[in-house]
Design an enzyme around this catalytic site. Structure first.
Site, short mmCIF file in Angstrom:
data_model
loop_
_atom_site.label_atom_id
_atom_site.label_comp_id
_atom_site.label_asym_id
_atom_site.label_seq_id
_atom_site.Cartn_x
_atom_site.Cartn_y
_atom_site.Cartn_z
N LYS A 30 0.19 -17.09 13.75
CA LYS A 30 -0.70 -17.29 14.89
C LYS A 30 -1.40 -18.63 14.72
O LYS A 30 -1.50 -19.09 13.58
CB LYS A 30 -1.69 -16.14 15.00
CG LYS A 30 -2.90 -16.25 14.07
CD LYS A 30 -3.99 -15.28 14.47
CE LYS A 30 -5.28 -15.71 13.85
NZ LYS A 30 -6.42 -14.90 14.10
N ASP A 35 -8.72 -15.69 19.50
CA ASP A 35 -8.49 -15.68 18.06
C ASP A 35 -8.28 -14.27 17.51
O ASP A 35 -7.55 -14.10 16.53
CB ASP A 35 -9.70 -16.33 17.35
CG ASP A 35 -9.40 -16.66 15.90
OD1 ASP A 35 -8.34 -17.25 15.64
OD2 ASP A 35 -10.23 -16.32 15.02
N HIS A 62 -4.87 -9.38 17.09
CA HIS A 62 -5.14 -8.28 16.16
C HIS A 62 -5.63 -7.00 16.87
O HIS A 62 -5.12 -5.91 16.64
CB HIS A 62 -6.21 -8.68 15.14
CG HIS A 62 -5.87 -9.92 14.38
ND1 HIS A 62 -4.61 -10.18 13.91
CD2 HIS A 62 -6.63 -10.98 14.00
CE1 HIS A 62 -4.60 -11.34 13.29
NE2 HIS A 62 -5.82 -11.84 13.33
P1 NAP Z 1 -3.32 -26.71 6.79
O1 NAP Z 1 -4.12 -26.35 5.58
O2 NAP Z 1 -3.78 -27.82 7.66
O3 NAP Z 1 -1.87 -27.05 6.27
C1 NAP Z 1 -0.88 -27.59 7.10
C2 NAP Z 1 0.37 -27.82 6.28
O4 NAP Z 1 1.34 -28.42 7.10
C3 NAP Z 1 0.17 -28.73 5.10
O5 NAP Z 1 0.96 -28.24 4.02
C4 NAP Z 1 0.72 -30.05 5.59
O6 NAP Z 1 1.14 -30.79 4.47
C5 NAP Z 1 1.87 -29.57 6.46
N1 NAP Z 1 2.25 -30.52 7.50
C6 NAP Z 1 1.45 -31.10 8.42
N2 NAP Z 1 2.17 -31.92 9.20
C7 NAP Z 1 3.45 -31.86 8.76
C8 NAP Z 1 4.66 -32.48 9.15
N3 NAP Z 1 4.71 -33.36 10.16
N4 NAP Z 1 5.78 -32.17 8.48
C9 NAP Z 1 5.76 -31.31 7.46
N5 NAP Z 1 4.65 -30.69 7.04
C10 NAP Z 1 3.50 -30.97 7.69
O7 NAP Z 1 -3.10 -25.45 7.74
P2 NAP Z 1 -3.09 -23.91 7.34
O8 NAP Z 1 -4.48 -23.41 7.38
O9 NAP Z 1 -2.30 -23.72 6.10
O10 NAP Z 1 -2.37 -23.26 8.59
C11 NAP Z 1 -0.98 -23.33 8.82
C12 NAP Z 1 -0.65 -22.52 10.07
O11 NAP Z 1 -1.02 -21.17 9.86
C13 NAP Z 1 -1.45 -22.97 11.29
O12 NAP Z 1 -0.67 -22.78 12.44
C14 NAP Z 1 -2.64 -22.01 11.31
O13 NAP Z 1 -3.19 -21.87 12.59
C15 NAP Z 1 -1.98 -20.75 10.83
N6 NAP Z 1 -2.89 -19.79 10.21
C16 NAP Z 1 -3.66 -20.16 9.13
C17 NAP Z 1 -4.49 -19.22 8.54
C18 NAP Z 1 -5.32 -19.57 7.33
O14 NAP Z 1 -5.98 -18.66 6.81
N7 NAP Z 1 -5.32 -20.77 6.86
C19 NAP Z 1 -4.54 -17.92 9.04
C20 NAP Z 1 -3.74 -17.58 10.12
C21 NAP Z 1 -2.91 -18.53 10.69
P3 NAP Z 1 1.30 -32.39 4.48
O15 NAP Z 1 0.03 -32.95 5.00
O16 NAP Z 1 1.56 -32.70 3.04
O17 NAP Z 1 2.46 -32.67 5.33
#
Ligand code: NAP
Length: 484
Positions: free
Chosen positions: A148, A235, A240
């Protein structure tokens, strides 16, 4: 080691966004715990992929750190982390560029289950899907896992579904809603469909109303920018809470199989009436002497986004006509708790007279903390003093009932990732479900925007704005207390 764990088939799992927050906090520690539990086969390979320039050793160090920080958890013996890290690799790949894809392909093995976890923003799903196919990494057997937010309204969800559908069949797409991976959520189905006790009463004739509460104590934290464009409705409710609503309200599926279950959930969403705006309460947490309020957190003194929402809705079908469903969720509330409460009607006639008071059976299904269920039943208060009645809970707390084995209950992410490897889509949302949920949610949000509605302030640490209490009081009902 846990004895009842059945190892999954050997697999290659590529985590795009392997260096990100979700991967470090949830996915990788979850995989490690499955490794500790003996579920991960020798032939398992996990590859992190992101733009950061790193080699295998660098990524392993990062993963080790994440696991130490976010919980190796139970049954992890000394040396297990090193053994787990041997399964980990890393490839530098840009979802929007063409570098790195051949390297990644070279790491994948032909005879293994192949899964790609899109732990990146949804804006990259299309780029990833296109390159996975274009460079020949994915075939018709491969699986993709998406997180999500799955769209921000019906139009964007449709566009995302269409993008994925260009490259993958629906049977290959695993849309995660981690609430569906929670033990109690599955237990809800076991309780409903594995016992004769509840199902005959599970309808408007016997159920007065149902409450679904997902309360958080945290504020929007570092997610302010994202959250302010989303709000509690998008959200939490659209995904959920609606998933919980579906599971509690759906008809018994003919089999516990992915499409049989998901067909029934979809029918519930489609039977939801539009929500009257008088039946919605929105709120924003206020500042107090210690902490800033919502608007300070998101950096917009005029923000109209809700950090709390409560609403009453109706399902127009034979089973539920006349039984309201009350949903509420919010941040900065009194306690962190997720609970579904099925409040049954009064006994048709009290033989004990008016003095016996007002008593109701309530089945409360707790998702967190302390997953479990309680059933309030009315009994005679022990001792002298006549027939005084009192409600006592029959407690089915898993920790007590199942003893130490409950510690083996995998967390939602662990279970769901293993389901991806097993190829079981039952606990994942189908594209049409997501779209139907947005079709119901969109008019509510559009209505707020059209009316320029401003959420009501509520105290941090409270149970939400006054309007939410009134929503229930007007109907002669009250919310269950928000408590840990
Ligand atoms: P994040 O911390 O910003 O991480 C994003 C990841 O994507 C990083 O590993 C980044 O690494 C990589 N990335 C960004 N641009 C890229 C590209 N062009 N090519 C390849 N890799 C790329 O985000 P996150 O919190 O982990 O969330 C990831 C997804 O899960 C999002 O859609 C978010 O809404 C969803 N989500 C997150 C959570 C949570 O608890 N965090 C919960 C539910 C859903 P590099 O910068 O090294 O490329």
């Amino acid at each position: 080691m846990v004895s009842r764990v059945i190892p999954v088939d050997p697999f290659d799992l590529v985590i795009f966004g392997g260096t990100g927050d979700l991967a470090r906090r949830k996915i990788l520690p979850g995989l490690f715990r499955r490794f500790c539990s003996g579920q991960m086969p020798d032939g398992a390979q996990i590859i992190g992929a992101a733009r950061s320039d790193m080699d295998d050793a660098g990524f392993r160090a990062m993963v080790g750190e994440a696991i130490r920080e976010f919980g190796g958890g139970r049954h992890c013996e000394d040396g297990t982390l090193d053994a787990f890290l041997e399964h980990i690799g890393y490839v530098t790949v840009d979802a929007r560029g063409d570098g790195g894809w051949h390297d990644l392909k070279a790491r994948l093995r032909d005879d293994k289950v192949r899964a790609f976890y899109f732990s990146v923003g949804p804006g990259l799903f299309g780029d990833l899907a296109e390159r996975l196919r274009g460079f020949g990494l994915a075939d018709d057997e491969s699986r993709v896992v998406v997180e999500k937010p799955f769209g921000k309204d019906l139009a964007t969800a449709k566009a995302l579904n269409a993008t994925l559908a260009q490259h993958f069949d629906e049977t290959q797409i695993y849309r995660i809603d981690h609430y569906l991976g929670k033990e109690t959520v599955q237990n809800l189905m076991a309780v409903r469909f594995g016992n004769v006790l509840f199902e005959p009463l599970w309808n408007a004739q016997y159920v007065d109303h149902i409450q679904i509460t997902v309360a958080e104590t945290v504020d929007v934290g570092g997610r302010g920018g994202y959250y302010d464009k989303s709000g509690a409705m998008r959200d939490m409710v659209q995904n959920h809470l609606m998933q919980l609503l579906c599971l509690i309200a759906m008809e018994p599926p003919a089999r516990f199989e992915p499409d049989a279950v998901r067909d029934e959930k979809l029918k519930v969403i489609r039977a939801l009436d539009p929500v009257d705006y008088h039946h919605i309460a929105r709120g924003q947490y206020d500042a107090d002497e210690h902490q800033p309020g919502y608007r300070e957190h998101v950096g917009d003194p005029r923000s109209k986004t809700e950090s709390f929402v409560a609403l009453k809705c109706h399902i127009s079908n034979w089973r539920w006509a006349g039984t309201p469903f009350y949903l509420r969720t919010g941040k900065k509330l009194r306690a962190r708790t997720s609970e579904i409460a099925v409040v049954f009607k009064d006994a048709p006639h009290s033989i004990f007279g008016a003095d016996a008071g007002h008593h109701r059976n309530v089945l409360a299904i707790r998702l967190q903390p302390n997953e479990g269920m309680t059933l309030d039943v009315t009994i005679k208060e022990p001792g002298p003093g006549g027939m005084r009645l009192v409600d006592v809970p029959l407690d089915m707390s898993f920790a007590e009932a199942l003893g130490p084995e409950v510690e083996e209950v995998p967390d939602a992410y662990e279970r769901l990732i293993m389901d991806v490897i097993r190829g079981n889509q039952t606990l994942f949302m189908r594209g049409d479900e997501v779209e139907a949920a947005w079709a119901w949610t969109d008019p509510i949000i559009e209505g707020w925007q059209k009316r320029g509605e401003v959420p009501k302030p509520y105290d941090a640490g409270s149970s939400g704005p006054e309007d939410a209490l009134m929503l229930m009081h007007r109907d002669g009902r009250k919310w269950r207390e928000i408590k840990a």
